[in-house]
Design an enzyme around this catalytic site. Structure first.
Site, PDB file in Angstrom:
ATOM      1  N   GLY A  22       0.864  -1.178   0.000  1.00 27.90           N
ATOM      2  CA  GLY A  22       0.000   0.000   0.000  1.00 27.90           C
ATOM      3  C   GLY A  22       0.901   1.229   0.000  1.00 27.90           C
ATOM      4  N   ALA A  23       0.598   2.164  -0.918  1.00 26.39           N
ATOM      5  CA  ALA A  23       1.514   3.279  -1.145  1.00 26.39           C
ATOM      6  C   ALA A  23       1.848   4.077   0.114  1.00 26.39           C
ATOM      7  CB  ALA A  23       0.919   4.198  -2.206  1.00 26.39           C
ATOM      8  N   ARG A  64      10.202  -0.506  -5.090  1.00 30.31           N
ATOM      9  CA  ARG A  64       8.956  -0.545  -5.856  1.00 30.31           C
ATOM     10  C   ARG A  64       8.970   0.673  -6.775  1.00 30.31           C
ATOM     11  NH1 ARG A  64       4.111  -3.126  -3.506  1.00 30.31           N
ATOM     12  NH2 ARG A  64       3.670  -3.313  -5.716  1.00 30.31           N
ATOM     13  N   CYS A 143      -8.382  -4.353  -4.561  1.00 31.65           N
ATOM     14  CA  CYS A 143      -7.063  -4.451  -3.920  1.00 31.65           C
ATOM     15  C   CYS A 143      -7.135  -4.061  -2.430  1.00 31.65           C
ATOM     16  CB  CYS A 143      -6.024  -3.613  -4.668  1.00 31.65           C
ATOM     17  SG  CYS A 143      -4.324  -4.013  -4.180  1.00 31.65           S
ATOM     18  N   SER A 145      -6.242  -0.849  -0.083  1.00 32.35           N
ATOM     19  CA  SER A 145      -5.774   0.517   0.128  1.00 32.35           C
ATOM     20  C   SER A 145      -6.064   0.872   1.581  1.00 32.35           C
ATOM     21  CB  SER A 145      -6.507   1.468  -0.819  1.00 32.35           C
ATOM     22  OG  SER A 145      -6.547   2.760  -0.259  1.00 32.35           O
ATOM     23  N   ASP A 212      -1.628   4.601  -6.410  1.00 33.12           N
ATOM     24  CA  ASP A 212      -0.172   4.515  -6.239  1.00 33.12           C
ATOM     25  C   ASP A 212       0.484   5.751  -6.810  1.00 33.12           C
ATOM     26  OD1 ASP A 212       0.761   1.831  -5.023  1.00 33.12           O
ATOM     27  OD2 ASP A 212      -1.009   1.412  -6.214  1.00 33.12           O
ATOM     28  N   ASN A 222      -2.884   2.488 -10.439  1.00 34.67           N
ATOM     29  CA  ASN A 222      -3.250   1.716  -9.252  1.00 34.67           C
ATOM     30  C   ASN A 222      -3.179   0.240  -9.612  1.00 34.67           C
ATOM     31  OD1 ASN A 222      -4.161   1.812  -6.459  1.00 34.67           O
ATOM     32  ND2 ASN A 222      -6.097   0.992  -7.192  1.00 34.67           N
ATOM     33  N   LYS A 223      -3.455  -0.605  -8.635  1.00 30.78           N
ATOM     34  CA  LYS A 223      -3.326  -2.060  -8.812  1.00 30.78           C
ATOM     35  C   LYS A 223      -3.951  -2.550 -10.111  1.00 30.78           C
ATOM     36  CE  LYS A 223      -1.630  -4.380  -6.622  1.00 30.78           C
ATOM     37  NZ  LYS A 223      -0.246  -4.845  -6.821  1.00 30.78           N
ATOM     38  N   LYS A 248       0.817  11.571  -3.644  1.00 32.33           N
ATOM     39  CA  LYS A 248       0.891  10.483  -4.632  1.00 32.33           C
ATOM     40  C   LYS A 248       1.046  11.023  -6.057  1.00 32.33           C
ATOM     41  CE  LYS A 248      -1.100   7.064  -1.756  1.00 32.33           C
ATOM     42  NZ  LYS A 248      -2.294   6.436  -1.239  1.00 32.33           N
TER      43      LYS A 248
END
Ligand code: RUB
Length: 338
Positions: A22-23, A64, A143, A145, A212, A222-223, A248
């Site tokens: 998770g970011a 990442r 996902c 978050s 993300d 995002n995912k 972000k």
């Protein structure tokens, strides 16, 4: 997930292995790694200290590639060090050792303020996000978050009776983590395989996902699977929101630099394959089979109703302005938080 007490290299490994995911959690863990380095640094000159932190920043950024929140935090840290050195050029300190100690102590304060800022932001996003959700709403999530979970828990705290549908999120099933956390918070929660999204979208009032990265155009990274959900939501006129701190935002996208989409080990896809009982029993990947494991995808701004941020509910075209204002304030110099 608590990172306190973990060494910088443990944090790096934890991010790589997705034990920290998770970011925002990743960004906070990266700051924890910097704090660890400050505490255990043996540097006795400003140059040594700067190089130590720079080396760690580069290691963290590699963990990442699609994580601007982490990158923004780390670059803010480097900017602070450079600004501090410049501001203290003529300081009349007894020796360089004293200079290094002062920088370490000021940087430690700065990093703690960054963490506090992130905690305040998620509280604000939770308030703003939950105010958008009506009692009795059905919400689809994808996902895991931490920001989305926090909004939904805030709804529960306000006694809003919501029902959340979680998509499992192949290949690593972070959606199950979301489902578990929500169910444990007493929220009515359902779990579906990713492919069910088209079948269940019509009973949803809105979609909430995390972020993300956000680009200068207001596109969302995002995912993987997020873009599919967004397209199906738009087709069915279900509102689609991304919940994200302005940190972000990736300022490099303004220069035309594309956000990198992380590709992860293909065993994540094959390893949980249909025929496998345990990971160790996985069938080998057949020769001539090419597997792709993109971790994220890009949802164009036109599929996003708005971003739920700490500064309010912002439609995609307003994101870059708000985010750049915030970034330039924080990166403005050593007194950003003081
Ligand atoms: C997680 C993911 C999340 C964002 C936002 O991917 O895509 O939606 O990171 O999370 P992964 P948060 O499991 O690969 O890290 O709201 O916690 O910042």
């Amino acid at each position: 997930m608590k990172n306190e007490g973990r060494s910088a290299s443990e944090i790096i490994q934890g991010i790589k292995d997705l034990k920290i995911q998770g970011a925002r959690r990743i960004a906070k863990a990266a700051i924890d790694a910097i704090i660890w380095q400050i505490k255990y640094s043996k540097a006795i000159t400003l140059e040594q200290f700067h190089n130590e932190i720079l080396g760690l920043v580069l290691e963290l950024e590699k963990t990442r590639p699609t994580e601007p929140m982490m990158r923004n935090s780390l670059r803010t840290t480097l900017k602070f060090i450079m600004a501090w050195i410049k501001a203290n050029e003529n300081a009349n300190l007894a020796n360089e050792d004293a200079n290094v100690s002062k920088l370490k102590s000021n940087l430690l304060t700065f990093e703690k303020k960054l963490l506090d800022m992130m905690d305040e932001e998620i509280e604000k996003i939770a308030q703003i996000g939950s105010s958008l959700i009506k009692d009795g709403s059905r919400i689809l999530v994808h996902c895991h978050s931490n920001t989305v979970v926090k909004i939904l828990q805030d709804c529960a705290d306000k006694n809003k009776n919501i029902i959340v549908s979680c998509l499992e999120t192949r290949p690593l099933f972070q959606g199950r983590l979301t489902a578990r956390e929500l169910a444990e918070s007493g929220i009515k929660t359902e779990l579906y395989v990713d492919g069910a999204v088209g079948s269940i979208i019509q009973k949803q009032d809105l979609v909430l996902v995390g972020a993300d990265a956000i680009t200068a155009e207001g596109d969302l990274i995002n995912k993987i699977g997020t873009f599919t959900v967004a397209q199906i939501a738009k087709y069915n006129q279900v509102k689609f929101f991304s919940c994200a701190e302005l940190f972000k935002y990736d300022p490099l996208t303004r220069l035309g630099i594309e956000e990198i989409i992380e590709e992860r080990d293909v065993q994540e896809v094959w390893g949980d394959g249909l025929y496998q009982k345990e990971k160790s029993q996985a069938y080998p990947i057949p020769k001539n089979l090419k597997i792709y494991n993109y971790s994220f995808d890009r949802t164009p701004a036109s599929f996003i109703n708005a971003y739920i941020t700490e500064e309010g509910i912002l439609p995609p075209p307003l994101i870059s302005y708000a985010a750049e204002k915030k970034l330039s304030k924080i990166r403005g110099g050593t007194d950003a938080f003081f």
